[in-house]
Scaffold this motif. Structure first.
Motif, PDB file in Angstrom:
ATOM      1  N   THR A 278       0.808  -1.221   0.000  1.00 59.04           N
ATOM      2  CA  THR A 278       0.000   0.000   0.000  1.00 59.04           C
ATOM      3  C   THR A 278       0.841   1.271   0.000  1.00 59.04           C
ATOM      4  OG1 THR A 278      -0.145   0.001   2.418  1.00 59.04           O
ATOM      5  CG2 THR A 278      -1.908  -1.131   1.198  1.00 59.04           C
ATOM      6  N   VAL A 279       2.089   1.166   0.441  1.00 61.90           N
ATOM      7  CA  VAL A 279       2.942   2.354   0.506  1.00 61.90           C
ATOM      8  C   VAL A 279       4.394   1.927   0.335  1.00 61.90           C
ATOM      9  CG1 VAL A 279       3.067   2.229   3.030  1.00 61.90           C
ATOM     10  CG2 VAL A 279       3.573   4.388   1.885  1.00 61.90           C
ATOM     11  N   TYR A 290       1.541   8.787   1.543  1.00 62.60           N
ATOM     12  CA  TYR A 290       0.372   8.466   0.717  1.00 62.60           C
ATOM     13  C   TYR A 290       0.182   6.946   0.712  1.00 62.60           C
ATOM     14  CZ  TYR A 290      -0.254  13.159  -1.257  1.00 62.60           C
ATOM     15  OH  TYR A 290      -0.517  14.494  -1.424  1.00 62.60           O
ATOM     16  N   VAL A 291      -1.029   6.514   1.062  1.00 62.33           N
ATOM     17  CA  VAL A 291      -1.328   5.090   1.179  1.00 62.33           C
ATOM     18  C   VAL A 291      -2.363   4.705   0.125  1.00 62.33           C
ATOM     19  CG1 VAL A 291      -2.100   3.235   2.703  1.00 62.33           C
ATOM     20  CG2 VAL A 291      -0.892   5.223   3.654  1.00 62.33           C
ATOM     21  N   ASP A 292      -2.021   3.719  -0.706  1.00 64.53           N
ATOM     22  CA  ASP A 292      -2.917   3.225  -1.754  1.00 64.53           C
ATOM     23  C   ASP A 292      -3.732   2.055  -1.196  1.00 64.53           C
ATOM     24  OD1 ASP A 292      -4.206   2.365  -4.021  1.00 64.53           O
ATOM     25  OD2 ASP A 292      -2.421   1.512  -4.955  1.00 64.53           O
ATOM     26  N   THR A 293      -4.854   2.348  -0.589  1.00 68.37           N
ATOM     27  CA  THR A 293      -5.659   1.287   0.030  1.00 68.37           C
ATOM     28  C   THR A 293      -6.386   0.428  -1.001  1.00 68.37           C
ATOM     29  OG1 THR A 293      -7.519   2.812   0.311  1.00 68.37           O
ATOM     30  CG2 THR A 293      -5.977   2.572   2.164  1.00 68.37           C
ATOM     31  N   GLU A 294      -6.486   0.927  -2.227  1.00 66.22           N
ATOM     32  CA  GLU A 294      -7.092   0.096  -3.284  1.00 66.22           C
ATOM     33  C   GLU A 294      -6.300  -1.200  -3.445  1.00 66.22           C
ATOM     34  OE1 GLU A 294      -9.833   0.587  -4.788  1.00 66.22           O
ATOM     35  OE2 GLU A 294     -10.264   2.743  -4.940  1.00 66.22           O
ATOM     36  N   PRO A 300     -10.296   4.423  -0.741  1.00 70.71           N
ATOM     37  CA  PRO A 300      -9.570   5.396   0.085  1.00 70.71           C
ATOM     38  C   PRO A 300     -10.478   6.192   1.017  1.00 70.71           C
ATOM     39  CG  PRO A 300      -8.791   5.468  -2.171  1.00 70.71           C
ATOM     40  CD  PRO A 300      -9.983   4.560  -2.173  1.00 70.71           C
ATOM     41  N   SER A 318      -5.278  12.865  -4.365  1.00 73.22           N
ATOM     42  CA  SER A 318      -4.737  12.137  -5.524  1.00 73.22           C
ATOM     43  C   SER A 318      -5.128  10.660  -5.504  1.00 73.22           C
ATOM     44  CB  SER A 318      -3.204  12.274  -5.591  1.00 73.22           C
ATOM     45  OG  SER A 318      -2.818  13.631  -5.639  1.00 73.22           O
ATOM     46  N   ASN A 320      -5.473   8.726  -2.984  1.00 72.26           N
ATOM     47  CA  ASN A 320      -4.834   7.974  -1.908  1.00 72.26           C
ATOM     48  C   ASN A 320      -5.192   8.569  -0.551  1.00 72.26           C
ATOM     49  OD1 ASN A 320      -3.010   6.080  -3.440  1.00 72.26           O
ATOM     50  ND2 ASN A 320      -2.258   8.029  -4.246  1.00 72.26           N
ATOM     51  N   ARG A 322      -3.915  10.366   2.498  1.00 68.35           N
ATOM     52  CA  ARG A 322      -2.728  11.171   2.800  1.00 68.35           C
ATOM     53  C   ARG A 322      -2.649  11.451   4.292  1.00 68.35           C
ATOM     54  NH1 ARG A 322      -1.611  17.437   1.213  1.00 68.35           N
ATOM     55  NH2 ARG A 322      -2.877  17.708   3.110  1.00 68.35           N
TER      56      ARG A 322
END
Length: 351
Positions: A278-279, A290-294, A300, A318, A320, A322
């Motif tokens: 995720t990061v 920024y964490v990409d939880t997808e 997000p 963006s 994500n 933040r």
């Protein structure tokens, strides 16, 4: 809502006790008339620190940017060349249109939101055979917040400066977090500021003051910037109360930014361990995570809402999640945030 740890932005900081004492005791005048001595001291100090002739204290970063953009514009419908996701071309795009009739010609940045001199040169090519585009300005952002608080290399800005000079165009620097960039790069902010014609920076973000930003430029440009500040509704009065906190922020804030950056790296490393994929901790350059939880099947916005339920403030930027470290975030706060992410990870696994 009150959070146990507020990572929504570095704008959420509360003034320190020394700031509160300075604000209470501030010597004030009327800034509209230019006779507030504390405001004047802050402006003089900002000009000195950035290596510019003069400076102007304004209420917000957006106002600072919009003044700097407008000061160069020769006609409505003219263009600013800038990176596509930059703050001025995204968050501020409607402000530019309403206040000044400014439009943007944007350049897609790389994965770090950075653009190169060749990109700028291509964007400045004549729009033959139509000949309707008029570019009045090149704008850059450092750090680049929408891309994760990334740092623009000084050499890249110097190369862009050369291209702008060839086209007889000025450069504006959105340096809201320029002190974070300097800390991360181990350089003085003048390495960047000497390459631009105007710049702004915020004392109300990583530096920790409650309110305010500074426009820095030549004395001639600041004279026009002051006129625009009044036209844009920024002619405050006894602003020395706020400038007093700004002076402390400008002197003390840069010396502790390394703590914010270290905590951001620790936060990123922790989330990467809890939710692999995720990061990327190596991508954390300053105080933003920024964490990409997808990547783990969670929207997000859902993650932001769940973090809030657990007492952790975060935002959606963006696409994500933040999180931003700042002066009010402690090691204990980072631990609380990681506990919240562990709870989310458990829930995700159960789902």
């Amino acid at each position: 809502m009150r959070y146990r740890v507020d990572l929504r932005s570095d704008t959420v900081t509360t003034p320190s006790e020394p700031m509160r004492r300075a604000m209470a005791a501030a010597e004030v005048g009327d800034d509209w008339f230019g006779d507030d001595p504390t405001v004047n001291r802050l402006q003089e100090r900002a000009a000195e620190v950035t290596g510019k002739e003069s400076a102007l204290f304004v209420p917000t970063g957006t106002m600072a940017n919009q003044i700097c953009l407008r000061v160069y514009f020769r006609g409505t419908g003219h263009l600013v060349v800038t990176e596509r996701a930059s703050h001025v071309a995204s968050t501020e795009v409607m402000s530019s249109a309403v206040l000044s009739g400014i439009a943007y010609k944007t350049i897609p940045g790389d994965r770090r939101g950075q653009i190169a001199a060749g990109d700028v040169r291509a964007a400045l090519e004549p729009d033959e055979p139509y000949d309707v585009e008029v570019v009045d300005l090149v704008a850059v952002e450092n750090t680049h917040a929408p891309a994760g608080g990334t740092v623009m290399a000084v050499d890249d800005l110097r190369a862009i400066r050369k291209v702008a000079d060839e086209a007889s165009l000025p450069i504006h620097l959105d340096g809201a977090r320029i002190f974070n960039a300097a800390e991360a790069a181990g350089a003085d902010i003048t390495e960047w500021t000497r390459e631009v014609d105007t710049l702004m920076f915020c004392v109300s973000k990583g530096l920790g003051a409650p309110v305010g930003s500074l426009v820095c430029a030549s004395a001639e440009l600041i004279r026009e910037a002051r006129r625009l500040k009044i036209l844009f509704g920024g002619a405050w009065r006894q602003a020395g109360i706020l400038a007093a906190a700004g002076l402390i922020a400008l002197e003390e804030g840069p010396t502790r930014l390394h703590d914010d950056h270290e905590r951001a790296r620790n936060l990123a490393a922790g989330v990467a361990e809890i939710l692999p994929g995720t990061v990327d901790p190596a991508a954390v350059e300053t105080n933003m995570v920024y964490v990409d939880t997808e990547a783990v099947g969670m929207r997000p916005l859902q993650a932001v809402e769940r973090l809030a339920d657990l007492g952790v403030g975060a935002t959606l930027v963006s696409g994500n999640v933040r999180m931003v470290t700042h002066v009010d975030v402690t090691d204990e706060g980072i631990a609380l945030a990681l506990d919240a992410w562990r709870s989310i990870a458990r829930e995700t696994g159960e789902d």
